[in-house]
Write a protein that holds these residues in place. Structure first.
Motif, short mmCIF file in Angstrom:
data_model
loop_
_atom_site.label_atom_id
_atom_site.label_comp_id
_atom_site.label_asym_id
_atom_site.label_seq_id
_atom_site.Cartn_x
_atom_site.Cartn_y
_atom_site.Cartn_z
N GLY A 156 5.62 -1.54 3.24
CA GLY A 156 4.54 -1.99 2.37
C GLY A 156 3.21 -2.02 3.10
N GLU A 157 3.26 -2.50 4.34
CA GLU A 157 2.03 -2.58 5.14
C GLU A 157 1.48 -1.18 5.44
OE1 GLU A 157 2.86 -6.71 7.63
OE2 GLU A 157 3.62 -4.81 8.38
N ILE A 158 2.40 -0.26 5.69
CA ILE A 158 1.94 1.09 6.04
C ILE A 158 1.28 1.75 4.82
CG2 ILE A 158 3.90 2.67 5.66
CD1 ILE A 158 3.05 2.98 8.97
N LYS A 159 1.80 1.46 3.63
CA LYS A 159 1.17 2.00 2.42
C LYS A 159 -0.22 1.41 2.26
CE LYS A 159 4.65 4.25 0.22
NZ LYS A 159 4.70 5.53 -0.41
N ARG A 160 -0.33 0.10 2.54
CA ARG A 160 -1.64 -0.57 2.42
C ARG A 160 -2.60 0.00 3.46
NH1 ARG A 160 1.05 -6.23 2.61
NH2 ARG A 160 -0.93 -7.02 3.34
N MET A 161 -2.08 0.27 4.65
CA MET A 161 -2.93 0.88 5.67
C MET A 161 -3.41 2.27 5.22
SD MET A 161 -2.15 2.28 9.45
CE MET A 161 -1.76 3.86 8.72
N GLY A 162 -2.48 3.00 4.58
CA GLY A 162 -2.84 4.33 4.06
C GLY A 162 -3.95 4.24 3.02
N ILE A 163 -3.86 3.22 2.16
CA ILE A 163 -4.90 3.03 1.14
C ILE A 163 -6.23 2.72 1.82
CG2 ILE A 163 -5.66 1.57 -0.80
CD1 ILE A 163 -2.67 1.33 -1.60
N ALA A 164 -6.18 1.83 2.82
CA ALA A 164 -7.42 1.48 3.55
C ALA A 164 -8.00 2.72 4.23
CB ALA A 164 -7.12 0.40 4.58
N ILE A 182 1.09 -6.30 -4.57
CA ILE A 182 -0.15 -6.27 -3.76
C ILE A 182 -0.86 -4.92 -3.95
CG2 ILE A 182 -1.10 -6.37 -1.41
CD1 ILE A 182 1.27 -8.23 -0.68
N ILE A 183 -0.08 -3.84 -3.86
CA ILE A 183 -0.67 -2.50 -3.98
C ILE A 183 -1.27 -2.29 -5.37
CG2 ILE A 183 -0.12 -0.01 -3.99
CD1 ILE A 183 1.90 -0.67 -1.68
N GLU A 184 -0.56 -2.76 -6.39
CA GLU A 184 -1.10 -2.62 -7.77
C GLU A 184 -2.42 -3.38 -7.90
OE1 GLU A 184 3.18 -2.14 -10.08
OE2 GLU A 184 2.05 -4.02 -10.23
N ASN A 185 -2.47 -4.59 -7.34
CA ASN A 185 -3.73 -5.36 -7.39
C ASN A 185 -4.85 -4.64 -6.64
OD1 ASN A 185 -2.90 -7.44 -8.98
ND2 ASN A 185 -2.11 -8.66 -7.27
N ILE A 186 -4.49 -4.06 -5.50
CA ILE A 186 -5.49 -3.31 -4.72
C ILE A 186 -6.05 -2.17 -5.59
CG2 ILE A 186 -5.77 -1.72 -2.76
CD1 ILE A 186 -3.74 -3.46 -1.22
N MET A 187 -5.15 -1.48 -6.30
CA MET A 187 -5.59 -0.34 -7.11
C MET A 187 -6.50 -0.78 -8.26
SD MET A 187 -2.15 1.87 -6.92
CE MET A 187 -2.52 2.89 -8.30
N ILE A 188 -6.15 -1.89 -8.88
CA ILE A 188 -6.99 -2.38 -9.97
C ILE A 188 -8.38 -2.77 -9.45
CG2 ILE A 188 -7.23 -4.25 -11.70
CD1 ILE A 188 -4.05 -4.09 -11.86
N GLN A 189 -8.40 -3.45 -8.31
CA GLN A 189 -9.70 -3.82 -7.69
C GLN A 189 -10.48 -2.58 -7.28
OE1 GLN A 189 -9.72 -6.96 -4.63
NE2 GLN A 189 -7.64 -7.40 -5.32
N LEU A 190 -9.73 -1.61 -6.79
CA LEU A 190 -10.33 -0.36 -6.30
C LEU A 190 -11.06 0.38 -7.41
CD1 LEU A 190 -10.12 0.96 -3.54
CD2 LEU A 190 -8.21 2.30 -4.36
N LYS A 191 -10.42 0.36 -8.59
CA LYS A 191 -11.00 1.03 -9.77
C LYS A 191 -12.38 0.44 -10.07
CE LYS A 191 -9.05 0.04 -13.70
NZ LYS A 191 -8.12 0.02 -14.83
N GLN A 192 -12.47 -0.90 -10.00
CA GLN A 192 -13.75 -1.55 -10.30
C GLN A 192 -14.74 -1.32 -9.17
OE1 GLN A 192 -11.93 -5.31 -10.62
NE2 GLN A 192 -11.22 -4.96 -12.71
N ARG A 193 -14.23 -1.35 -7.95
CA ARG A 193 -15.11 -1.26 -6.79
C ARG A 193 -15.67 0.14 -6.59
NH1 ARG A 193 -13.65 -3.29 -0.65
NH2 ARG A 193 -14.17 -1.27 0.13
N LEU A 194 -14.80 1.14 -6.68
CA LEU A 194 -15.24 2.50 -6.38
C LEU A 194 -15.94 3.18 -7.55
CD1 LEU A 194 -12.28 4.09 -4.37
CD2 LEU A 194 -14.48 3.39 -3.47
N ASN A 195 -15.63 2.77 -8.77
CA ASN A 195 -16.12 3.41 -9.98
C ASN A 195 -15.92 4.93 -9.89
OD1 ASN A 195 -17.27 3.56 -12.51
ND2 ASN A 195 -19.33 3.89 -11.68
N SER A 196 -14.73 5.30 -9.41
CA SER A 196 -14.45 6.73 -9.28
C SER A 196 -13.12 7.04 -9.96
CB SER A 196 -14.40 7.11 -7.79
OG SER A 196 -13.44 6.32 -7.15
N THR A 197 -12.67 8.26 -9.79
CA THR A 197 -11.43 8.68 -10.44
C THR A 197 -10.27 8.53 -9.47
OG1 THR A 197 -12.74 10.27 -11.66
CG2 THR A 197 -10.36 10.61 -11.66
#
Lengths: 217, 236
Positions: free
Chosen positions: A140-148, A174-189
């Motif tokens: 799980g941590e390695i996936k989160r590191m990959g996202i970062a 955790i990863i799903e929450n990161i993705m939802i936040q990411l959508k708002q933060r990056l405003n990208s596809t």
């Protein structure tokens, strides 16, 4: 939305087996596109082709600016996208250096790298692991590191290949929450391939199905 | 039995009293083997990485050749160089025979295939996802190559250490091309051979013990490097 992706009539075969048979679609909205389909349906292949990491046998992958100007396939364009692989491809070094990689190869200054990496680590909840070797992290941590590592370069289109596979229940959340936040933060596809329909429903805005080598929606 | 005890006593005496001749021989050995290894590493690491990372016509043949040359008999290398550099040979005019330079060349020929072949193997073993991830993050082709080499670093260091072990212990090649001239081309292994022939075991034994110690240290280094490099993702 700054960058749009259009694929038309993509064909791809491996060892004589046709994986993609004329896939076409326009990713022209910001938000999370979820590409679903069973294992072996060609989702990963399609993502690699879209991310310009692999050429199709035939068909076109076009990136367009807001004014519909078609962009050439070059390093500049490639650096506006990134793909998170299912196994991440972690480098045998610290978590910090893994995340700093994309910035370092772009020639970003050291103090700026430090600031951005720490922000990204904080975002995925791994700040306390920054000096640990990446290969000692849990799945799980390695996936989160990959996202970062992917978001630190602020891609305009982010491809995620099975981001919740081989991850425990807690980390999936955790990863799903990161993705939802990411959508708002990056405003990208964000274009995510998954066979996990529950996870797909939680985070997705647009749903596509890859069936018999073609995209259906 | 007595003579063996006496020989050991004398050997330790030479070691602990830092005998001048002994130090000179060790110094030249390190100079020759170190020089050969340095050149082999400078040329062999990029060459091995190139063969490991690029697809080109004849790649399979080069890999087979490198792997075969890893076991090259030192005496054959010595003979080949002797014929090439002897006064009547095509390169005789260079006057390199019986000099430390040709000993370095001989050991380089032995070390290069080891460094290149093991570097190739280390680069090939790097997870394909690492290469793809580097490209996905926007690395250029040369940045990807550098990343793969960095990922293969433990294997590459191990290759270099293995080559050092091979050249330090080598005797057949350098005795032919170096001539075992006292104070000029006499190194540890050739001295051991000569002193044993003469029946004077003290110096041979002292050098043998030092060579064993060096070999032991090389193996400790190799083992710890391999142990460190064997680290795999915990979650796989």
């Amino acid at each position: 939305m700054a960058l749009k992706l259009t694929i038309s009539d993509i064909y791809k075969s491996y060892n004589g087996k046709e994986v993609l048979k004329g896939s076409s679609f326009s990713f022209d909205k910001s938000g999370i596109y979820v590409l679903m389909g069973p294992n072996g349906s060609g989702k990963s292949t399609l993502l690699r082709i879209c991310a310009l990491l692999e050429p199709p046998d035939s068909g076109k992958v076009k990136y367009l600016e807001d004014n519909n100007r078609i962009l050439e396939d070059n390093l500049n364009l490639r650096r506006r996208l990134t793909l998170l692989l299912p196994n991440i491809g972690a480098f045998n070094t610290t978590v910090f250096k893994n995340i700093a990689y994309g910035l370092k190869i772009r020639g970003i200054k050291k103090d700026k790298i430090e600031e951005k990496v720490e922000q990204a680590l904080d975002f995925v909840g791994l700040l306390h692991k920054k000096n640990q070797n990446a290969l000692t992290l849990s799945s799980g941590e390695i996936k989160r590191m990959g996202i970062a590592r992917a978001i630190v370069i602020e891609p305009e289109i982010l491809f995620l290949d099975e981001p919740t596979t081989s991850v425990d229940h807690e980390n999936i959340k955790i990863i799903e929450n990161i993705m939802i936040q990411l959508k708002q933060r990056l405003n990208s596809t964000i274009i995510m391939a998954t066979h996990d329909s529950i996870s797909a429903r939680r985070v997705g805005d647009f749903f596509l199905f890859l069936e018999d080598g073609r995209i259906k929606f | 039995m007595n003579f063996l005890v006496e020989a050991f006593k004398q050997a330790f005496y030479l070691i602990f009293h830092l005998d001048r001749e002994l130090l000179q021989i060790i110094g030249l050995s390190l100079e020759v083997s170190g020089g050969a290894l340095l050149i082999a590493a400078i040329l062999g690491i990029p060459f091995g990485a190139f063969v490991g990372l690029k697809k080109f016509h004849g790649r399979g043949f080069i890999i087979t050749l490198l792997n075969s040359f890893m076991g090259l008999p030192p005496v054959v290398v010595g003979l080949f160089l002797y014929l090439l550099f002897s006064r009547s040979g095509p390169l005789g005019f260079l006057g390199l025979l019986y000099t430390p330079t040709i000993m370095i060349i001989a050991q380089f020929i032995l070390a290069f295939p080891i460094v290149a072949a093991l570097t190739h193997s280390a680069c090939v073993k790097v997870e394909p996802d690492v290469k793809l991830a580097a490209r996905a993050l926007g690395a250029t082709s040369s940045q990807v190559t550098r990343t793969v080499i960095r990922e293969a670093r433990y294997g590459i260091i191990a290759a270099t250490v293995a080559a050092l072990g091979r050249v330090m212990a080598e005797v057949g090649g350098i005795i032919i091309v170096g001539g075992n001239i006292a104070g000029y081309t006499r190194v540890m292994t050739t001295t051991i051979a000569l002193e044993t022939d003469k029946g004077e075991f003290e110096l041979a034994l002292a050098l043998g013990l030092i060579l064993l110690l060096i070999s032991f240290l090389i193996n400790i280094a190799l083992f710890s490097i391999q142990k460190k490099g064997a680290q795999k993702p915990q979650w796989l």
